[in-house]
Design an enzyme around this catalytic site. Structure first.
Site, PDB file in Angstrom:
ATOM      1  N   LYS A 124     -45.441   8.609  94.640  1.00 24.86           N
ATOM      2  CA  LYS A 124     -46.194   9.481  95.543  1.00 24.86           C
ATOM      3  C   LYS A 124     -47.072   8.596  96.410  1.00 24.86           C
ATOM      4  O   LYS A 124     -47.476   7.500  96.010  1.00 24.86           O
ATOM      5  CB  LYS A 124     -47.071  10.468  94.759  1.00 24.86           C
ATOM      6  CG  LYS A 124     -47.305  11.780  95.478  1.00 24.86           C
ATOM      7  CD  LYS A 124     -46.069  12.653  95.466  1.00 24.86           C
ATOM      8  CE  LYS A 124     -46.330  14.013  96.101  1.00 24.86           C
ATOM      9  NZ  LYS A 124     -45.158  14.896  95.998  1.00 24.86           N
ATOM     10  N   ASP A 164     -45.035  16.111 102.182  1.00 24.00           N
ATOM     11  CA  ASP A 164     -45.863  16.833 101.210  1.00 24.00           C
ATOM     12  C   ASP A 164     -46.911  17.574 102.042  1.00 24.00           C
ATOM     13  O   ASP A 164     -46.702  17.776 103.250  1.00 24.00           O
ATOM     14  CB  ASP A 164     -46.504  15.858 100.203  1.00 24.00           C
ATOM     15  CG  ASP A 164     -47.085  16.551  98.979  1.00 24.00           C
ATOM     16  OD1 ASP A 164     -46.305  16.921  98.087  1.00 24.00           O
ATOM     17  OD2 ASP A 164     -48.313  16.731  98.914  1.00 24.00           O
TER      18      ASP A 164
END
Length: 448
Positions: A124, A164
Site C-alpha cells: 500500500k 484508492d
C-alpha cells in the site's frame, strides 16, 4: 501464547500506530490455533515476520501549485509481503494518510490478495496530499513528483500499484504516464488504467460489484433473497456508488449514502433516477451529497450534516463503504436494534473491534472487508493478466471471472470459519484462509 507475545512486542515497538496494531490484533487473534498446530511456522518465527513489512519507503514530495508556490507533502510505499506474488496494492491521497494507516492497509492487503487465489503479494502507498480543491494541472504535477521518487521501486514483476481513496483513473493515468517516461517501458505496472492504454473493463465497478456478489453468497447460506431488502450504504465514492447501483439492480432498496460532510437518507429507498444523479454528481463533478436536495427538493430525502447513517436508518443490510473505523459499537447496537441481519464491508476495516464483536455475538451475517471487498484487487489481478497477454477481455468475461472469484473466496471463508454450532465466522474464516497460503509459501522459501 505466541500470538499475545508477538502483539505485545509489536505494541512496544510501534506504540504510535493504532490502526496497524488494531489490524494485527484482529488477525493474529483468530489464527493462533492453526499457527500453534504447525511447529514449522514457529521455528521460522513466521508470525512476527508476517506482521512486519518487508520494507517501507518514505520520501518528501515537492511540487509547484498554480500560483507558483512550492508545496511539500510526504509520500510512502509499504511493501508488506511478496511470498505469493509481486507486491500489489493501491495508492491513497488524503490528508489523513500516515504510516500507521498505510501499514494496516498493506497488512490487510496481503491476506485479501491471498484470498483471491491470484499471484499477488500485499502493499500500500500514498501521501497526505489531498486532490480536493486542486486543479487538474496541480494534481498532474503532484502525481509526477510522487512517481519521480517511487518509480525505481515498482514494476510489473516487482510492485504494481493501483488506486484508492483520492486516486481515481485520472491520478492513475498521470502516474502511469510518468512511470512510462522514467522507466522507458510500457508494461502493466499500474492497474486501474484507462481502457485506451491497458485498463480492464469492470475495474471501476469491481469492488462494489464484488461486495454485492459476496453478499449474495452469504445470504444464500440462510436462504435469503436480496430483492426488496433495505440496504444502508456509507460513502459515495467509487466503491459506495457501484455497490449502491449493483444492489439496486439486484432488487434491493438503498436507504443511505454519505460523504465527509454528512449523510443523505432515503427511508423508502432512492429512486433509480436519484442514484444515477448521485453517481454523476460524485464521479464527474466531485460534488457534495447535500446538493442532491437542490435537484430533488420533494424527493423524500433527508440530509444529516456531520452524521454517519447508522443510527438514523432502518435497514436489513449494512454495507459500510467509506473508510476505516467509521462504524463503532454504538452504531452496531443501533443497527441490530433496527433489525439489521447482515453486514458486508466495502471499505477496509470500517467496523471497530467493538462493533465486530457485537455483530458476531448477535449471530448475524458479517463479512469483513478483506473478503467482501476483494473484488477490486481481484479484477486488478485480471488486468495484470490481460496486460501480460496483450489482450482485452470483454466486460462479460471479466464480470463472470469476478463472480467466480468472489464465490471461491466465500467458499474458503466457510471452509475455515464454520463453527460447531453451524454459525459461519467469516472473520476467522477469511483470516485463516488468507494466512495459510502466505504462511506455507514463506515456510517453503526459507528465512528471507
Amino acid at each position: 501464547m505466541k500470538a499475545k507475545q508477538v502483539l505485545e512486542e509489536l505494541k512496544n515497538r510501534f506504540p504510535h500506530e493504532p490502526e496497524y496494531l488494531q489490524a494485527v490484533e484482529e488477525v493474529i487473534g483468530s489464527i493462533e490455533e492453526v499457527y500453534d498446530s504447525n511447529p514449522a511456522f514457529d521455528r521460522y518465527n513466521l508470525l512476527e515476520r508476517l506482521c512486519i513489512p518487508d520494507r517501507i519507503f518514505a520520501f518528501r514530495v515537492s511540487w509547484v501549485d498554480d500560483s507558483g508556490k512550492v508545496r511539500n507533502n510526504m509520500g510512502y510505499r509499504v511493501q508488506h509481503n511478496n511470498a505469493i506474488g509481486p507486491y500489489k496494492g493501491g495508492i491513497r491521497f488524503h490528508s489523513s494518510v500516515n504510516l500507521s494507516i498505510l501499514k494496516f492497509l498493506a497488512f490487510e492487503q496481503t491476506f485479501k490478495n491471498s484470498l483471491t487465489t491470484l499471484a499477488m503479494g500485499g502493499a500500500k502507498g500514498g501521501s497526505d496530499f489531498s486532490p480536493r480543491g486542486k486543479s487538474d494541472t496541480e494534481i498532474m504535477r503532484f502525481c509526477q513528483a510522487f512517481i519521480a521518487e517511487l518509480w525505481r521501486q515498482i514494476g510489473p514483476d516487482t510492485d504494481v500499484p493501483a488506486g484508492d481513496i483520492g486516486v481515481s483513473g485520472r491520478e492513475v493515468g498521470y502516474m502511469f504516464g510518468y512511470y512510462k517516461k522514467m522507466a522507458r517501458e510500457f508494461t502493466g505496472t499500474f492497474t486501474g488504467k484507462g481502457i485506451d492504454f491497458g485498463g480492464s473493463l469492470i475495474r471501476p465497478e469491481a469492488t462494489g460489484y464484488g461486495n454485492c456478489y459476496f453478499l449474495l453468497n452469504m445470504l444464500a447460506t440462510r436462504g435469503i433473497d436480496i430483492k426488496g431488502k433495505y440496504i444502508a450504504v456509507s460513502g459515495s465514492g467509487n466503491v459506495a456508488t457501484y455497490t449502491a447501483l449493483k444492489a439496486s439492480a439486484l432488487g434491493a432498496k438503498i436507504v443511505s449514502m454519505s460523504d465527509s460532510s454528512g449523510s443523505l437518507i432515503a427511508p423508502e429507498g432512492f429512486t433509480q433516477e436519484q442514484l444515477d444523479y448521485i453517481f454523476e454528481l460524485k464521479t464527474y463533478y466531485r460534488g457534495r451529497l447535500y446538493e442532491v436536495l437542490d435537484k430533488y427538493p420533494d424527493g423524500g430525502l433527508e440530509y444529516l450534516a456531520g452524521e454517519r447513517p447508522w443510527r438514523h436508518v432502518k435497514c436489513d443490510i449494512a454495507m459500510p463503504s467509506a473508510t476505516q473505523n467509521e462504524l463503532d459499537g454504538d452504531d452496531a447496537r443501533a443497527l441490530l436494534a433496527a433489525g439489521c441481519f447482515a453486514v458486508s464491508e466495502g471499505a477496509n476495516m470500517p467496523s471497530t473491534p467493538e462493533a465486530v464483536k457485537e455483530f458476531i455475538n448477535a449471530g448475524i451475517l458479517y463479512a469483513p472487508g478483506k473478503a467482501a471487498n476483494a473484488g477490486g484487487v481481484a479484477v486488478s489481478g485480471l488486468e495484470m493478466a490481460q496486460n501480460s497477454q496483450k489482450l482485452n477481455w470483454t466486460a462479460e468475461e471479466v464480470d463472470n471471472r469476478l463472480r467466480g472469484i468472489m464465490a471461491d473466496i466465500h467458499a474458503r471463508c466457510v471452509e475455515y470459519g464454520r463453527q460447531p454450532d453451524g454459525y459461519i465466522n467469516y472473520v476467522k474464516g477469511a483470516n485463516i484462509a488468507g494466512f495459510m497460503k502466505v504462511a506455507r509459501a514463506m515456510t517453503a522459501q526459507g528465512v528471507l
